[in-house]
Design an enzyme around this catalytic site. Structure first.
Site, PDB file in Angstrom:
ATOM      1  N   ASN A 449       0.824  -1.210   0.000  1.00  0.00           N
ATOM      2  CA  ASN A 449       0.000   0.000   0.000  1.00  0.00           C
ATOM      3  C   ASN A 449       0.858   1.260   0.000  1.00  0.00           C
ATOM      4  OD1 ASN A 449      -2.660  -0.722  -0.240  1.00  0.00           O
ATOM      5  ND2 ASN A 449      -3.002  -0.988   1.948  1.00  0.00           N
ATOM      6  N   HIS A 454      -3.033   2.639  -2.638  1.00  0.00           N
ATOM      7  CA  HIS A 454      -4.176   1.837  -2.199  1.00  0.00           C
ATOM      8  C   HIS A 454      -4.873   1.136  -3.354  1.00  0.00           C
ATOM      9  CE1 HIS A 454      -4.093   2.999   2.023  1.00  0.00           C
ATOM     10  NE2 HIS A 454      -3.818   4.251   1.630  1.00  0.00           N
ATOM     11  N   GLU A 484      -6.274  -7.066   5.522  1.00  0.00           N
ATOM     12  CA  GLU A 484      -5.658  -8.046   4.620  1.00  0.00           C
ATOM     13  C   GLU A 484      -5.788  -9.456   5.185  1.00  0.00           C
ATOM     14  OE1 GLU A 484      -2.322  -6.611   7.338  1.00  0.00           O
ATOM     15  OE2 GLU A 484      -4.123  -5.812   6.426  1.00  0.00           O
TER      16      GLU A 484
END
Length: 569
Positions: A449, A454, A484
């Site tokens: 990220n 993102h 995640e």
């Protein structure tokens, strides 16, 4: 194995079948078709309401009948209980008679008078009832009668004792007109006094020839249970019809006699009239076990609703299969119920004219008018209603899917996963099947990220979700439980099988590179923790998930990109 199959990917239809049909046939045809369908279903709904209304009417009839039947049963049960109490007292007195001088004198008096044509033994007229009897010679002439009994003296004293109880149990407020004990040894005790001794033989033989006495022989009543009998008046007699409840008195496998209570039919009629709601239509009728008419709650028309032989046959056929029910007979509805403490049936007859005048008749008329009004309004406003229903259906489907799924990965969200997991765990526990859980956490996802943005992270999550779904069995369930982090439920899989599935997921995630930007690919990995109910016998999903999560972090600490199925490896 009975495990619910869950689909992991949900297809969203771009167009509803109504839109496809509209494109082919045109809006006008669709509107007409929908109008016909709605009209049909509104008619079916109205018909269903009619059925429900009919069921409510039947339930109402049965409830009214049940209230009266319960009230009648309550009084009859009270009398049956008194009869059983008297029998128990009689048995105790036969086995262990009271050692009173007056009772011993009564036995002596019996020995002195037993050869007389008729005799009477009385202790105290104010406290007990007299014993009335016939001679030995008359007893020897009867088929069921016998004085060849070693406990005859005990039976005499027991009869005097039960006479005291009969006197106490009999009162003017009771339904019972007469209570009596009739012995096979040629004597009886009755709450109806015998004024003249010369009438004793006639009255005694009137008792022992009745069905309620003969019907308690060991051949006729093998179970020695309480029985009910009905006596109908003869044409040449003014005897009022009555029902008699009776029970045999036995001790040491010897039949001594019969305890009985007689209830006049007029008393039961008066009780029926008092028990019913005066504001309700319908007539209550009482029948014996052979469906012979006894009495009715309507004294003005006592034979107005008596059934013909065909209708009685229909009733008898229905009563063979149930203890309560209802049947339509022309314009009448007849509900019936067998009484618990009387060998007979109580019926309630409700005519069509009474039904139309009642509440259910008014509701039926109103329901018909409402259906006509609804159909008229539907004809005027159908197009607007169709559009509203169509839009609401699409919106509802979309909201329902969003409430249960994670829109990015198209897997179940945390709440939905927990809702699915609990019943699956309970089902596995019921059938003693293993239940396993896998926790999956992508390695270095925060770095992806931070480095690629993102949007790239979302691609990684979607890619990982697809690989996880493709690695599962048909009955497994997967969901996203964190940023995640994923969770997989494996009903029916033991720890070894779950570890194999976890290893398959790990390999699929790690062996393929994915393109996240122009000419930029990355290889992702994941750490996995596995737990199973077979380890501790615990089927609590939250506990198993916590254990798998702890092992996931052990895998992280051990270097990532690995599977931990225990706390040691």
């Amino acid at each position: 194995m009975g495990v619910v199959r869950v689909q992991h990917e949900t297809k969203m239809e771009n167009q509803s079948w109504l839109k496809k049909l509209a494109r082919r046939l045109g809006p006008g045809h669709v509107v007409n078709l929908c109008f016909i369908v709605v009209l049909l279903f509104s008619t079916l709904l109205t018909w269903r309401e009619v059925v429900v209304l009919e069921d409510a009417y039947i339930s109402s009839q049965r409830n009214h009948l049940e209230n009266v039947a319960n009230a009648l049963d309550k009084h009859l049960q009270y009398n049956v209980d008194k009869l059983i109490f008297l029998r128990n007292g009689m048995r105790e007195a036969l086995v262990a008679p009271l050692d009173f001088t007056s009772l011993r004198n009564a036995v002596t008096e019996f020995e002195q008078h037993r050869d007389e044509h008729a005799w009477q033994i009385e202790l105290n007229r104010r406290r007990t009832l007299p014993v009335n009897g016939v001679s030995d010679a008359l007893v020897s002439e009867g088929n069921f009668l016998s004085r060849e009994n070693e406990s005859l003296d005990n039976e005499i004293t027991a009869a005097l004792e039960v006479g005291y109880l009969l006197r106490l149990a009999h009162n003017s407020s009771s339904m019972v007109e007469q209570a009596m004990y009739v012995s096979r040894a040629g004597f009886y005790v009755s709450t109806q006094p015998t004024l003249f001794t010369r009438n004793v033989p006639t009255r005694y033989y009137g008792y022992v020839t009745q069905p309620w006495f003969i019907g308690h022989s060991q051949r006729e009543n093998r179970h020695r249970a309480v029985r009910w009998f009905t006596s109908q008046p003869e044409h040449a007699s003014n005897t009022e019809p009555q029902v008699t409840v009776s029970v045999p008195v036995d001790s040491n496998n010897y039949w001594y006699g019969v305890l009985g209570m007689s209830i006049p039919v007029r008393t039961m009629q008066q009780f029926l009239r008092n028990a019913i709601d005066k504001n309700l239509d319908g007539e209550y009728q009482l029948y014996d076990s052979k469906l012979r008419f006894l009495t009715s709650s309507n004294p003005d028309h006592p034979t107005g609703n008596i059934f013909d032989p065909r209708e009685l046959a229909l009733l008898a056929q229905a009563m063979e299969h149930d203890t309560r029910g209802g049947i339509r007979m022309d314009s009448r509805y007849v509900s019936w119920e067998r009484l618990d403490h009387f060998d007979g049936v109580l019926a309630r007859v409700h005519t069509l004219s009474e039904g139309v005048r009642g509440d259910f008749g008014s509701i039926s008329i109103a329901l018909t008018l409402l259906w006509a009004l609804f159909t008229t309004m539907l004809l005027l406003s159908w197009y607007v209603i169709r559009r509203m229903v169509s839009n609401m259906y699409v919106l509802q489907s979309s909201l329902q899917w969003q409430a249960w799924h994670d829109t990015l990965t198209r897997l179940y969200n945390r709440g939905a996963l927990f809702e699915k997991a609990r019943p699956l765990a309970k089902l596995c526990q019921t059938h003693q099947h293993p239940f396993s859980v896998i926790q999956v956490d992508l390695d270095h996802f925060k770095a992806i990220n931070d480095r690629f943005g993102h949007q790239a992270g979302d691609r990684v999550l979607s890619h990982a979700a697809g690989l996880i779904s493709s690695s599962l069995r048909a009955q497994d369930v997967a969901g996203r439980v964190g940023g995640e982090e994923f969770c997989v439920i494996l009903p029916g899989a033991n720890l070894t099988q779950a570890a194999e599935v976890a290893e398959r997921i790990r390999l699929k995630l790690n062996e393929k590179e994915m393109l996240i930007a122009k000419s930029t690919t990355i290889r992702i990995s994941a750490s996995l923790g596995v737990s199973s109910s077979e380890e501790t016998g615990d089927y609590d999903f939250e506990q198993l998930q916590s254990l798998a999560d702890r092992r996931l972090y052990l895998a992280k600490q051990a270097g990532r990109n690995r599977v931990f199925a225990s706390d040691n490896a």
